[in-house]
Motif scaffolding. Structure first.
Motif, short mmCIF file in Angstrom:
data_model
loop_
_atom_site.label_atom_id
_atom_site.label_comp_id
_atom_site.label_asym_id
_atom_site.label_seq_id
_atom_site.Cartn_x
_atom_site.Cartn_y
_atom_site.Cartn_z
N ALA A 9 0.97 -1.36 0.11
CA ALA A 9 -0.03 -0.12 -0.04
C ALA A 9 0.89 1.43 -0.02
CB ALA A 9 -1.00 0.07 1.13
N LEU A 10 2.00 1.38 0.65
CA LEU A 10 2.83 2.42 0.73
C LEU A 10 3.58 2.72 -0.41
CD1 LEU A 10 4.45 4.70 2.05
CD2 LEU A 10 6.12 3.00 3.15
N LYS A 11 3.87 1.46 -1.06
CA LYS A 11 4.58 1.68 -2.45
C LYS A 11 3.47 2.02 -3.74
CE LYS A 11 6.74 -1.34 -4.61
NZ LYS A 11 7.14 -2.55 -5.05
N GLU A 12 2.37 1.93 -3.49
CA GLU A 12 1.43 2.11 -4.43
C GLU A 12 1.12 3.47 -4.24
OE1 GLU A 12 -3.46 1.21 -5.22
OE2 GLU A 12 -2.10 -0.48 -4.66
N ALA A 13 0.86 4.04 -3.06
CA ALA A 13 0.35 5.60 -2.81
C ALA A 13 1.83 6.07 -3.28
CB ALA A 13 0.54 5.71 -1.52
N LEU A 14 2.95 5.85 -3.17
CA LEU A 14 4.06 6.54 -3.66
C LEU A 14 4.18 6.58 -5.24
CD1 LEU A 14 6.95 5.69 -1.00
CD2 LEU A 14 5.97 7.90 -1.64
N GLY A 34 7.61 16.26 -3.39
CA GLY A 34 6.40 16.68 -2.56
C GLY A 34 5.41 15.34 -2.50
N ALA A 35 6.18 14.42 -2.66
CA ALA A 35 5.43 12.90 -2.75
C ALA A 35 4.97 12.56 -1.29
CB ALA A 35 6.36 11.84 -3.12
N VAL A 36 5.47 13.12 -0.15
CA VAL A 36 5.34 12.53 1.23
C VAL A 36 3.95 13.60 1.34
CG1 VAL A 36 5.65 12.32 3.52
CG2 VAL A 36 7.45 11.98 1.68
N ALA A 49 3.37 4.54 5.90
CA ALA A 49 4.73 4.40 6.24
C ALA A 49 4.65 4.22 8.27
CB ALA A 49 5.54 5.87 6.34
N GLN A 50 3.59 5.11 8.65
CA GLN A 50 3.64 4.71 9.95
C GLN A 50 3.33 3.58 10.50
OE1 GLN A 50 1.60 8.34 10.90
NE2 GLN A 50 3.40 9.54 11.46
N ARG A 51 2.05 3.06 9.53
CA ARG A 51 1.60 1.75 9.84
C ARG A 51 2.41 0.78 9.61
NH1 ARG A 51 -2.92 -1.60 9.94
NH2 ARG A 51 -3.30 -3.20 8.60
N LEU A 52 3.20 0.73 8.73
CA LEU A 52 4.20 -0.27 8.34
C LEU A 52 5.32 -0.38 9.30
CD1 LEU A 52 5.33 -2.38 6.45
CD2 LEU A 52 6.55 -0.49 5.27
N LEU A 53 5.78 0.65 9.84
CA LEU A 53 6.68 0.78 11.05
C LEU A 53 6.38 0.00 12.25
CD1 LEU A 53 8.49 4.02 10.37
CD2 LEU A 53 9.55 1.80 10.01
N LEU A 54 4.93 0.12 12.47
CA LEU A 54 4.28 -0.46 13.60
C LEU A 54 4.07 -1.71 13.32
CD1 LEU A 54 1.66 2.24 14.75
CD2 LEU A 54 3.48 1.68 16.09
#
Length: 123
Positions: A33-38, A74-76, A84-89
Motif C-alpha cells: 500500500a505504501l509503494k502504491e501510494a508513492l 512533494g510525494a510525502v 509508512a507509520q502503519r508499516l513501521l508499527l
C-alpha cells in the motif's frame, strides 16, 4: 525524524522484512500500500521509482538520494505518512534495526519496541 526520512525508513524496513522472510501478510500488504501510494505520486518520475526498486533489492544501501527526491517532489502527504507509520508499527523490530545500518555494539541503554518503558542508571 522528518517525513521523507520516515517514509524511506518504512520502505527499508518493509523491504528487509520481505527479504528475510519475516514479513507477515499484514506487513506485506502494508508495504504494498505504501509503494502504491508513492507510485501514484511519482508516476512522472521514473528515476525515483527506480530508486525504490533498488532499495528493495538492497535495503542496506544508502538512501539519502531517495529522501531528497521525496522532499523535492512533494510525494510525502498525509496518506503516504499514514501508510509508512502503519508499516513501521507492524514490521518486526529486528528488521527495523538490522536495516538501519546501526552498530549498537558500544551502545548503552538501547531499547527496541513501541510503547515500552526503560529506566537507566549508568555508573
Amino acid at each position: 525524524m522528518d517525513p521523507a526520512t520516515l517514509v524511506v525508513q518504512a520502505l527499508v524496513t518493509g523491504a528487509a522484512a520481505g527479504l528475510s522472510g519475516a514479513a507477515s501478510a499484514t506487513v506485506t500488504d502494508s508495504y504494498r500500500a505504501l509503494k502504491e501510494a508513492l507510485s501514484n505520486r511519482l508516476s512522472g518520475r521514473p528515476g525515483v521509482l527506480e530508486q525504490i526498486v533498488a532499495l528493495e533489492r538492497r535495503p542496506t544501501a544508502p538512501a539519502e538520494g531517495l529522501v531528497r527526491e521525496l522532499v523535492v517532489t512533494g510525494a510525502v502527504d498525509t496518506e503516504v505518512m499514514e501508510h509508512a507509520q502503519r508499516l513501521l508499527l507492524l514490521a518486526p523490530a529486528a528488521a527495523h534495526l538490522s536495516t538501519g545500518g546501526m552498530d549498537l555494539s558500544q551502545a548503552k541503554g538501547v531499547q527496541v519496541g513501541h510503547g515500552t518503558t526503560q529506566n537507566n542508571t549508568f555508573h
